[in-house]
Design an enzyme around this catalytic site. Structure first.
Site, PDB file in Angstrom:
ATOM      1  N   TYR A   1      -7.622  12.720  -1.381  1.00 22.89           N
ATOM      2  CA  TYR A   1      -7.121  12.851  -0.011  1.00 22.89           C
ATOM      3  C   TYR A   1      -8.010  12.461   1.042  1.00 22.89           C
ATOM      4  O   TYR A   1      -8.406  11.551   1.511  1.00 22.89           O
ATOM      5  CB  TYR A   1      -6.113  13.866   0.075  1.00 22.89           C
ATOM      6  CG  TYR A   1      -5.247  13.572   1.486  1.00 22.89           C
ATOM      7  CD1 TYR A   1      -3.923  13.062   1.094  1.00 22.89           C
ATOM      8  CD2 TYR A   1      -5.547  13.772   2.690  1.00 22.89           C
ATOM      9  CE1 TYR A   1      -3.170  12.469   2.180  1.00 22.89           C
ATOM     10  CE2 TYR A   1      -4.800  13.325   3.545  1.00 22.89           C
ATOM     11  CZ  TYR A   1      -3.658  12.653   3.575  1.00 22.89           C
ATOM     12  OH  TYR A   1      -2.949  12.207   4.554  1.00 22.89           O
TER      13      TYR A   1
ATOM     14  N   ALA B   1       4.366   5.885   8.231  1.00 24.45           N
ATOM     15  CA  ALA B   1       3.687   5.995   6.788  1.00 24.45           C
ATOM     16  C   ALA B   1       3.824   4.679   6.288  1.00 24.45           C
ATOM     17  O   ALA B   1       5.173   4.420   5.821  1.00 24.45           O
ATOM     18  CB  ALA B   1       3.978   7.387   5.973  1.00 24.45           C
TER      19      ALA B   1
ATOM     20  N   ASP C   1       9.800  -4.059  12.475  1.00 19.92           N
ATOM     21  CA  ASP C   1       8.368  -3.868  12.154  1.00 19.92           C
ATOM     22  C   ASP C   1       7.657  -3.102  13.291  1.00 19.92           C
ATOM     23  O   ASP C   1       7.415  -3.675  14.405  1.00 19.92           O
ATOM     24  CB  ASP C   1       7.798  -5.024  11.830  1.00 19.92           C
ATOM     25  CG  ASP C   1       6.289  -4.660  11.334  1.00 19.92           C
ATOM     26  OD1 ASP C   1       5.734  -3.633  11.398  1.00 19.92           O
ATOM     27  OD2 ASP C   1       5.550  -5.622  11.197  1.00 19.92           O
ATOM     28  N   ALA C   2       7.295  -1.919  13.225  1.00 21.05           N
ATOM     29  CA  ALA C   2       6.857  -1.166  14.399  1.00 21.05           C
ATOM     30  C   ALA C   2       5.340  -1.484  14.809  1.00 21.05           C
ATOM     31  O   ALA C   2       4.834  -1.358  15.891  1.00 21.05           O
ATOM     32  CB  ALA C   2       6.749   0.438  14.371  1.00 21.05           C
TER      33      ALA C   2
ATOM     34  N   THR D   1      12.835   9.105   8.491  1.00 22.82           N
ATOM     35  CA  THR D   1      12.920  10.232   7.348  1.00 22.82           C
ATOM     36  C   THR D   1      11.606  11.173   7.654  1.00 22.82           C
ATOM     37  O   THR D   1      11.032  11.135   8.400  1.00 22.82           O
ATOM     38  CB  THR D   1      12.409   9.353   6.145  1.00 22.82           C
ATOM     39  OG1 THR D   1      11.308   8.402   6.193  1.00 22.82           O
ATOM     40  CG2 THR D   1      13.497   8.548   5.461  1.00 22.82           C
TER      41      THR D   1
ATOM     42  N   GLY E   1       8.803   5.980  13.482  1.00 24.35           N
ATOM     43  CA  GLY E   1       8.690   6.284  12.168  1.00 24.35           C
ATOM     44  C   GLY E   1      10.016   7.438  12.192  1.00 24.35           C
ATOM     45  O   GLY E   1       9.746   8.486  11.588  1.00 24.35           O
ATOM     46  N   ALA E   2      11.065   7.218  12.756  1.00 33.46           N
ATOM     47  CA  ALA E   2      12.041   8.262  13.161  1.00 33.46           C
ATOM     48  C   ALA E   2      13.200   8.605  11.984  1.00 33.46           C
ATOM     49  O   ALA E   2      13.880   9.364  12.047  1.00 33.46           O
ATOM     50  CB  ALA E   2      12.696   7.982  14.560  1.00 33.46           C
TER      51      ALA E   2
ATOM     52  N   TYR F   1      -3.215  14.937   8.077  1.00 30.89           N
ATOM     53  CA  TYR F   1      -3.367  15.960   6.798  1.00 30.89           C
ATOM     54  C   TYR F   1      -4.915  16.324   6.314  1.00 30.89           C
ATOM     55  O   TYR F   1      -5.693  15.445   6.453  1.00 30.89           O
ATOM     56  CB  TYR F   1      -2.626  15.603   5.623  1.00 30.89           C
ATOM     57  CG  TYR F   1      -2.349  16.475   4.646  1.00 30.89           C
ATOM     58  CD1 TYR F   1      -1.779  17.622   4.743  1.00 30.89           C
ATOM     59  CD2 TYR F   1      -3.018  16.331   3.371  1.00 30.89           C
ATOM     60  CE1 TYR F   1      -1.534  18.664   3.590  1.00 30.89           C
ATOM     61  CE2 TYR F   1      -2.795  17.241   2.110  1.00 30.89           C
ATOM     62  CZ  TYR F   1      -2.131  18.555   2.559  1.00 30.89           C
ATOM     63  OH  TYR F   1      -2.055  19.360   1.505  1.00 30.89           O
TER      64      TYR F   1
HETATM   65  P1  NAD Z   1       8.110   9.041   5.451  1.00 27.29           P
HETATM   66  O1  NAD Z   1       7.611   8.100   4.482  1.00 27.29           O
HETATM   67  O2  NAD Z   1       8.759  10.102   5.373  1.00 27.29           O
HETATM   68  O3  NAD Z   1       8.247   8.317   6.825  1.00 27.29           O
HETATM   69  C1  NAD Z   1       7.831   7.137   7.168  1.00 27.29           C
HETATM   70  C2  NAD Z   1       8.484   6.659   8.728  1.00 27.29           C
HETATM   71  O4  NAD Z   1       7.812   5.494   8.669  1.00 27.29           O
HETATM   72  C3  NAD Z   1       9.913   6.010   7.840  1.00 27.29           C
HETATM   73  O5  NAD Z   1      10.752   6.375   9.248  1.00 27.29           O
HETATM   74  C4  NAD Z   1       9.904   4.722   7.989  1.00 27.29           C
HETATM   75  O6  NAD Z   1      10.994   3.780   8.426  1.00 27.29           O
HETATM   76  C5  NAD Z   1       8.569   4.433   9.080  1.00 27.29           C
HETATM   77  N1  NAD Z   1       8.066   3.101   8.656  1.00 27.29           N
HETATM   78  C6  NAD Z   1       7.221   2.582   7.738  1.00 27.29           C
HETATM   79  N2  NAD Z   1       6.738   1.345   7.791  1.00 27.29           N
HETATM   80  C7  NAD Z   1       7.346   0.919   9.016  1.00 27.29           C
HETATM   81  C8  NAD Z   1       7.158  -0.401   9.750  1.00 27.29           C
HETATM   82  N3  NAD Z   1       6.388  -1.044   9.594  1.00 27.29           N
HETATM   83  N4  NAD Z   1       7.742  -0.213  11.155  1.00 27.29           N
HETATM   84  C9  NAD Z   1       8.548   0.830  11.634  1.00 27.29           C
HETATM   85  N5  NAD Z   1       8.691   2.025  10.783  1.00 27.29           N
HETATM   86  C10 NAD Z   1       8.015   2.030   9.814  1.00 27.29           C
HETATM   87  O7  NAD Z   1       6.647   9.564   5.835  1.00 27.29           O
HETATM   88  P2  NAD Z   1       5.883  11.163   6.221  1.00 27.29           P
HETATM   89  O8  NAD Z   1       5.574  11.834   4.678  1.00 27.29           O
HETATM   90  O9  NAD Z   1       6.839  11.875   7.031  1.00 27.29           O
HETATM   91  O10 NAD Z   1       4.729  10.776   6.896  1.00 27.29           O
HETATM   92  C11 NAD Z   1       4.867  10.628   8.439  1.00 27.29           C
HETATM   93  C12 NAD Z   1       3.193  10.915   8.989  1.00 27.29           C
HETATM   94  O11 NAD Z   1       2.937  12.423   8.609  1.00 27.29           O
HETATM   95  C13 NAD Z   1       2.262  10.138   8.124  1.00 27.29           C
HETATM   96  O12 NAD Z   1       1.079   9.786   9.351  1.00 27.29           O
HETATM   97  C14 NAD Z   1       1.943  11.240   7.270  1.00 27.29           C
HETATM   98  O13 NAD Z   1       0.355  10.914   6.895  1.00 27.29           O
HETATM   99  C15 NAD Z   1       1.779  12.521   7.845  1.00 27.29           C
HETATM  100  N6  NAD Z   1       1.710  13.908   7.017  1.00 27.29           N
HETATM  101  C16 NAD Z   1       2.619  13.721   5.861  1.00 27.29           C
HETATM  102  C17 NAD Z   1       2.370  14.965   4.991  1.00 27.29           C
HETATM  103  C18 NAD Z   1       3.431  14.882   3.920  1.00 27.29           C
HETATM  104  O14 NAD Z   1       3.042  16.031   3.147  1.00 27.29           O
HETATM  105  N7  NAD Z   1       4.267  14.197   3.742  1.00 27.29           N
HETATM  106  C19 NAD Z   1       1.752  15.959   5.465  1.00 27.29           C
HETATM  107  C20 NAD Z   1       0.811  15.798   6.670  1.00 27.29           C
HETATM  108  C21 NAD Z   1       0.947  14.775   7.403  1.00 27.29           C
END
Ligand code: NAD
Length: 397
Positions: free
Chosen positions: A237, A142, A113-114, A53, A50-51, A227
């Site tokens: 949530y 995510a 697809d991871a 964004t 998930g690298a 979170y």
């Molecule tokens: P994001 O949407 O910015 O990033 C998601 C990443 O997952 C991307 O790199 C995307 O390409 C990748 N992805 C999605 N589906 C995929 C798949 N099938 N195969 C490979 N890659 C895939 O999300 P984010 O907000 O940075 O969230 C990341 C984690 O952090 C999640 O577990 C989220 O619950 C947690 N989190 C987020 C927040 C927030 O406020 N955004 C707060 C606390 C925790």
């Protein structure tokens, strides 16, 4: 392909295009933030799932430009084609590779697809060939859906309350107005599907796959993100379907922790991160309104952090080499400590009760939220000439 002038295409919490120069500038500014903290180590092997964004990209930058890490990044992004731009995560990753190569840092990316066995196999092959055992696995997926690798069933996650319906104060991102969203409770199969997508099973599969192949270094750490948030978002949530998934992720991580401790003297950890504007968080009812209040309140108190500050803190204070993670009573890292400060949450709770369409401009920074959201896609980024046509066909190496 001819050069294009790129205008944002936004509907509600979705933006369907991205600006390559803006994404590059975003990437560079995160690199600058990291570089300004100075070098924190040398020679680390890091795998980020998930690298492209949000938190995963920030973790990759913090590792590469703070610790000189060799990074392998996994993500699911759309390249440009048929006159459309690539997705923001694709351009971010192109820019990451550019910056890594300018700094002599190894980087390899897999776009697919991871959740699939095939991508896991390919990733492990590259790790084995180019890196050797990894010191740090960051799991930051995510996703709205997951095709289960064994059953082939497609699970779709939902954002709903559990048990009873909830009336949730929210922000209509099209009209910019405060609204109430009536949300019926999830069915048991919706809860199960959400746990299947966002729970801990896939994190476990990645961690065990590395372990089974001898690709976790002595003392390696595997970190997933969670979170909790304040009372006012609990209904949707933490007490909702996504909260069930996070509970499952946290329970899985405790089991993995025992396994890693015994096998490689390592740790599996959950980091509870701060709420930030990302593509994933924009889709959660109540969260954009909450973030429109949280950002100005935290900025006023000099407590605001973006993903890059959070991830630099994660690596430098908790999970980088030689660091000991500070944990809460449930064994989790709390990067949300500033968000959850009593003075900050009291101020937000007060605004939350008071906010109406009439006082929205005073109690929340909706324009700031919108700009932050647009910046995710490379729009409204300082230093970019949006009037100029630019090459949208840019490719990962
Ligand atoms: P994001 O949407 O910015 O990033 C998601 C990443 O997952 C991307 O790199 C995307 O390409 C990748 N992805 C999605 N589906 C995929 C798949 N099938 N195969 C490979 N890659 C895939 O999300 P984010 O907000 O940075 O969230 C990341 C984690 O952090 C999640 O577990 C989220 O619950 C947690 N989190 C987020 C927040 C927030 O406020 N955004 C707060 C606390 C925790």
């Amino acid at each position: 392909m001819p050069l294009q002038t790129v205008e944002p295409r936004i509907r509600g919490f979705i933006c369907t295009n991205a600006h390559p120069d803006g994404c590059r500038e975003n990437l560079r500014s995160q690199v600058r933030v990291t570089a300004s903290l100075g070098a924190a180590g040398d020679g680390l092997n890091v795998l980020v799932v998930g690298a492209s964004t949000g938190y995963g990209l920030a973790a990759r930058i913090a590792a590469a430009f703070g610790f000189g890490a060799k990074t392998v990044g996994v993500f699911f992004e759309r390249p440009s084609g048929d006159g459309r731009t690539a997705s923001a995560g694709y351009y971010n990753s192109v820019a990451f590779h550019e910056a890594a190569s300018q700094n002599g840092l190894y980087a390899s990316s897999l776009n697919g697809d991871a959740f699939s066995d095939d991508l896991k196999r390919q990733t492990l092959g590259i790790v084995k060939r180019d890196l050797g055992p990894v010191d740090l696995l960051i799991y930051s997926l995510a996703s709205p859906r997951r095709t289960h690798p064994t059953t082939g069933v497609v699970h779709t996650s939902v954002l709903k309350p559990v048990g009873a319906s909830e009336r949730i104060k929210s922000l209509d991102l099209n009209s910019g107005e405060v609204t109430f969203v009536e949300m019926p409770p999830a069915t048991q199969s919706e809860i199960d599907d959400t746990v299947a997508v966002m729970g801990g099973e896939d994190f476990g599969l990645w961690t065990r796959a590395l372990l089974d192949e001898g690709l976790l270094a002595q003392g390696a750490r595997a970190v997933a993100f969670s979170y909790t948030g304040p009372e006012l978002t609990q209904g949707i949530y933490r007490r909702g379907t996504i909260g069930r998934a996070k509970e499952h992720l946290e329970a899985t991580t405790r089991d993995l922790n025992d396994q890693l401790r015994r096998s490689v003297g390592g740790q599996a950890l959950v980091s509870v991160n701060k709420a930030v504007v990302t593509q994933a968080s924009a889709a959660i009812p109540a969260v954009p309104l909450y973030l429109s209040m949280l950002y100005p309140v935290m900025r006023d108190r000099a407590a605001h952090e973006d993903p890059i500050e959070q991830m630099n803190r994660l690596l430098r204070d908790h999970v980088g080499p030689g660091r000991d993670a500070t944990l809460d009573d449930d064994g989790r890292i709390r990067l949300d400590d500033r968000e959850m400060r009593v003075d900050i949450q009291e101020e937000i709770a007060r605004r939350w009760v008071e906010v109406t369409n009439e006082n929205l401009g005073r109690l929340a920074d909706v324009d700031g939220y919108r700009s932050e959201f647009r910046r995710l896609f490379g729009f409204e980024v300082d230093g970019v000439d949006y009037g100029a046509a630019t090459e949208v066909d840019r490719y990962l190496p």
